[in-house]
Design a protein around this motif. Structure first.
Motif, mmCIF file in Angstrom:
data_model
loop_
_atom_site.group_PDB
_atom_site.id
_atom_site.type_symbol
_atom_site.label_atom_id
_atom_site.label_comp_id
_atom_site.label_asym_id
_atom_site.label_seq_id
_atom_site.Cartn_x
_atom_site.Cartn_y
_atom_site.Cartn_z
ATOM 1 N N VAL A 190 -7.532 57.760 10.022
ATOM 2 C CA VAL A 190 -7.566 57.937 8.566
ATOM 3 C C VAL A 190 -8.038 59.350 8.271
ATOM 4 C CG1 VAL A 190 -8.745 57.246 6.430
ATOM 5 C CG2 VAL A 190 -7.964 55.507 8.026
ATOM 6 N N VAL A 191 -7.454 59.972 7.252
ATOM 7 C CA VAL A 191 -7.921 61.296 6.847
ATOM 8 C C VAL A 191 -8.226 61.330 5.353
ATOM 9 C CG1 VAL A 191 -6.831 62.603 8.697
ATOM 10 C CG2 VAL A 191 -5.550 62.153 6.612
ATOM 11 N N ASN A 192 -9.326 62.005 5.040
ATOM 12 C CA ASN A 192 -9.737 62.329 3.674
ATOM 13 C C ASN A 192 -9.383 63.784 3.396
ATOM 14 O OD1 ASN A 192 -11.673 60.469 2.101
ATOM 15 N ND2 ASN A 192 -12.435 60.278 4.200
ATOM 16 N N ILE B 74 -6.080 60.215 0.595
ATOM 17 C CA ILE B 74 -6.445 59.490 1.811
ATOM 18 C C ILE B 74 -5.176 58.889 2.394
ATOM 19 C CG2 ILE B 74 -7.888 57.719 2.870
ATOM 20 C CD1 ILE B 74 -9.825 57.956 0.640
ATOM 21 N N ALA B 75 -4.992 59.073 3.699
ATOM 22 C CA ALA B 75 -3.788 58.581 4.352
ATOM 23 C C ALA B 75 -4.129 58.031 5.725
ATOM 24 C CB ALA B 75 -2.758 59.704 4.481
ATOM 25 N N THR B 76 -3.285 57.131 6.203
ATOM 26 C CA THR B 76 -3.420 56.619 7.566
ATOM 27 C C THR B 76 -2.160 56.926 8.340
ATOM 28 O OG1 THR B 76 -2.449 54.455 7.113
ATOM 29 C CG2 THR B 76 -4.797 54.691 6.735
ATOM 30 N N GLY B 77 -2.309 56.877 9.663
ATOM 31 C CA GLY B 77 -1.161 57.058 10.541
ATOM 32 C C GLY B 77 -0.970 55.850 11.426
ATOM 33 N N ASP C 281 -17.373 60.786 1.477
ATOM 34 C CA ASP C 281 -16.373 60.128 2.315
ATOM 35 C C ASP C 281 -16.548 58.613 2.421
ATOM 36 O OD1 ASP C 281 -15.244 62.610 2.751
ATOM 37 O OD2 ASP C 281 -16.131 62.871 4.733
ATOM 38 N N PRO C 282 -17.770 58.100 2.655
ATOM 39 C CA PRO C 282 -17.892 56.640 2.729
ATOM 40 C C PRO C 282 -17.461 55.937 1.444
ATOM 41 C CG PRO C 282 -19.840 57.699 3.658
ATOM 42 C CD PRO C 282 -19.043 58.774 2.993
ATOM 43 N N VAL C 283 -17.645 56.588 0.307
ATOM 44 C CA VAL C 283 -17.230 55.993 -0.968
ATOM 45 C C VAL C 283 -15.709 55.921 -1.044
ATOM 46 C CG1 VAL C 283 -17.234 56.281 -3.476
ATOM 47 C CG2 VAL C 283 -19.314 56.754 -2.154
ATOM 48 N N THR C 284 -15.040 57.030 -0.747
ATOM 49 C CA THR C 284 -13.582 57.068 -0.865
ATOM 50 C C THR C 284 -12.915 56.224 0.215
ATOM 51 O OG1 THR C 284 -13.534 59.147 0.395
ATOM 52 C CG2 THR C 284 -13.568 59.306 -2.005
ATOM 53 N N VAL C 285 -13.445 56.256 1.426
ATOM 54 C CA VAL C 285 -12.853 55.454 2.500
ATOM 55 C C VAL C 285 -13.065 53.968 2.238
ATOM 56 C CG1 VAL C 285 -12.982 54.896 4.962
ATOM 57 C CG2 VAL C 285 -12.980 57.272 4.239
ATOM 58 N N THR C 286 -14.204 53.618 1.656
ATOM 59 C CA THR C 286 -14.433 52.214 1.294
ATOM 60 C C THR C 286 -13.394 51.750 0.284
ATOM 61 O OG1 THR C 286 -16.810 52.263 1.755
ATOM 62 C CG2 THR C 286 -16.044 50.606 0.181
ATOM 63 N N PHE D 286 -13.346 59.948 -12.697
ATOM 64 C CA PHE D 286 -13.622 61.362 -12.452
ATOM 65 C C PHE D 286 -12.780 61.994 -11.342
ATOM 66 C CE2 PHE D 286 -17.597 60.021 -14.561
ATOM 67 C CZ PHE D 286 -17.604 60.956 -15.587
ATOM 68 N N THR D 287 -11.941 61.206 -10.659
ATOM 69 C CA THR D 287 -11.053 61.772 -9.640
ATOM 70 C C THR D 287 -9.650 61.197 -9.802
ATOM 71 O OG1 THR D 287 -11.359 60.064 -7.927
ATOM 72 C CG2 THR D 287 -12.990 61.852 -8.001
ATOM 73 N N ARG D 288 -8.698 61.860 -9.175
ATOM 74 C CA ARG D 288 -7.350 61.317 -9.053
ATOM 75 C C ARG D 288 -7.200 60.805 -7.625
ATOM 76 N NH1 ARG D 288 -6.691 66.284 -11.501
ATOM 77 N NH2 ARG D 288 -5.990 66.243 -13.688
ATOM 78 N N LEU D 289 -7.067 59.501 -7.467
ATOM 79 C CA LEU D 289 -6.982 58.898 -6.146
ATOM 80 C C LEU D 289 -5.522 58.777 -5.717
ATOM 81 C CD1 LEU D 289 -9.601 56.036 -6.620
ATOM 82 C CD2 LEU D 289 -9.930 58.208 -5.413
ATOM 83 N N ARG D 290 -5.245 59.236 -4.500
ATOM 84 C CA ARG D 290 -3.895 59.107 -3.952
ATOM 85 C C ARG D 290 -4.014 58.502 -2.555
ATOM 86 N NH1 ARG D 290 -0.989 64.805 -5.610
ATOM 87 N NH2 ARG D 290 -2.102 65.497 -3.739
ATOM 88 N N PHE D 291 -3.607 57.227 -2.442
ATOM 89 C CA PHE D 291 -3.698 56.490 -1.188
ATOM 90 C C PHE D 291 -2.311 56.352 -0.572
ATOM 91 C CE2 PHE D 291 -7.516 53.824 -2.918
ATOM 92 C CZ PHE D 291 -8.330 54.938 -2.810
ATOM 93 N N ARG D 292 -2.251 56.506 0.741
ATOM 94 C CA ARG D 292 -0.975 56.386 1.439
ATOM 95 C C ARG D 292 -1.179 55.749 2.798
ATOM 96 N NH1 ARG D 292 1.739 61.811 3.340
ATOM 97 N NH2 ARG D 292 0.512 61.355 5.194
ATOM 98 N N GLY D 293 -0.318 54.784 3.122
ATOM 99 C CA GLY D 293 -0.320 54.209 4.471
ATOM 100 C C GLY D 293 -1.238 53.037 4.681
#
Length: 240
Positions: A167-169, A193-196, A64-69, A36-43
């Motif tokens: 981390v950012v959502n 979702i991306a990290t720095g 957020d806890p679902v996507t960050v998990t 049901f979503t398009r997930l784009r992970f980076r970093g």
């Protein structure tokens, strides 16, 4: 990533140490998230593969806890969350939280400090501990991080010396708005979702108020800067 790639990724992420109920919840929810979503992970490579680590994220939605998990697992780590102690009293939710090794926070009680000790102990055991430093969801109308933040993440980081990964959502607020009771599945939402880079706190020593405030300021600046980059927008001026 494609739906098929997102689903197959579920079978390549860490399982040992998740606990039966937390693992079951992941196995049920992950395919739904992929469909049901398009997930784009980076970093994800910024997250250390072993050893104690603190992750700090912005907070837009109950999703957020679902996507960050999902993101953290894809990066090779199992996240341990701090959550309201009252959630442990909800039969199924309590089993998921207890089985997953998450940390109860008894807000407004004499036991509230136990959560701090629990987080410190978890990091020292080599766990990946997840914080949402904002006091609830963002209160900014444009969904930038709140000026109202807690210093718990800074306290744990300075006490343990563990790296802090920002981390950012972005997009969870459209999937499950803060005021909504049910997710808005259509049209299909994109979740980024991306990290720095780890936040540099090496010059700060101890957990005095000045050090905690400065560490918290740096962590939230890193989150805001990363979110601005992800959104392709100019970072807003400091608030509060």
């Amino acid at each position: 990533m494609s739906t098929w790639r997102a689903i197959t990724l579920m079978f390549r992420v860490p399982r040992r140490g998740r606990g039966f109920w937390f693992s079951l919840a992941i196995d049920i929810i992950w395919p739904l998230l992929a469909i049901f979503t398009r997930l784009r992970f980076r970093g994800g490579e910024q997250v250390p593969k072993q050893g104690g680590v603190v992750i700090a994220s912005n907070h837009l939605s109950f999703a957020d806890p679902v996507t960050v998990t999902a993101f953290t697992l894809a990066a090779g780590r199992i996240p341990r969350y701090l959550a309201k102690a009252s959630l442990w009293r909800i039969p199924l939710v309590g089993k998921v939280l207890a089985g997953g090794g998450h940390i109860p926070v008894a807000r407004g009680t004499a036991q509230a400090r136990d959560a701090y000790h629990g987080a410190v102990d978890a990091v020292r055991r080599g766990e990946c501990v997840m914080f949402f430093p904002e006091a609830g969801f963002s209160d900014d109308t444009d969904h930038w991080p709140s000026a109202r933040v807690k210093n718990g993440v800074a306290r744990v980081a300075l006490e343990t010396g563990a790296p802090v990964i920002p981390v950012v959502n972005w997009g969870t607020h459209t999937l499950l708005p803060a005021t909504a009771k049910f997710p808005r599945l259509f049209p299909r939402k994109t979740i980024d979702i991306a990290t720095g880079d780890p936040v540099d706190l090496s010059d700060l020593a101890g957990t005095d108020r000045e050090s905690l405030d400065e560490a918290t300021k740096r962590i939230m600046h890193a989150i805001t800067e990363l979110l601005a980059e992800l959104r392709g927008e100019q970072q807003p001026p400091p608030r509060g």
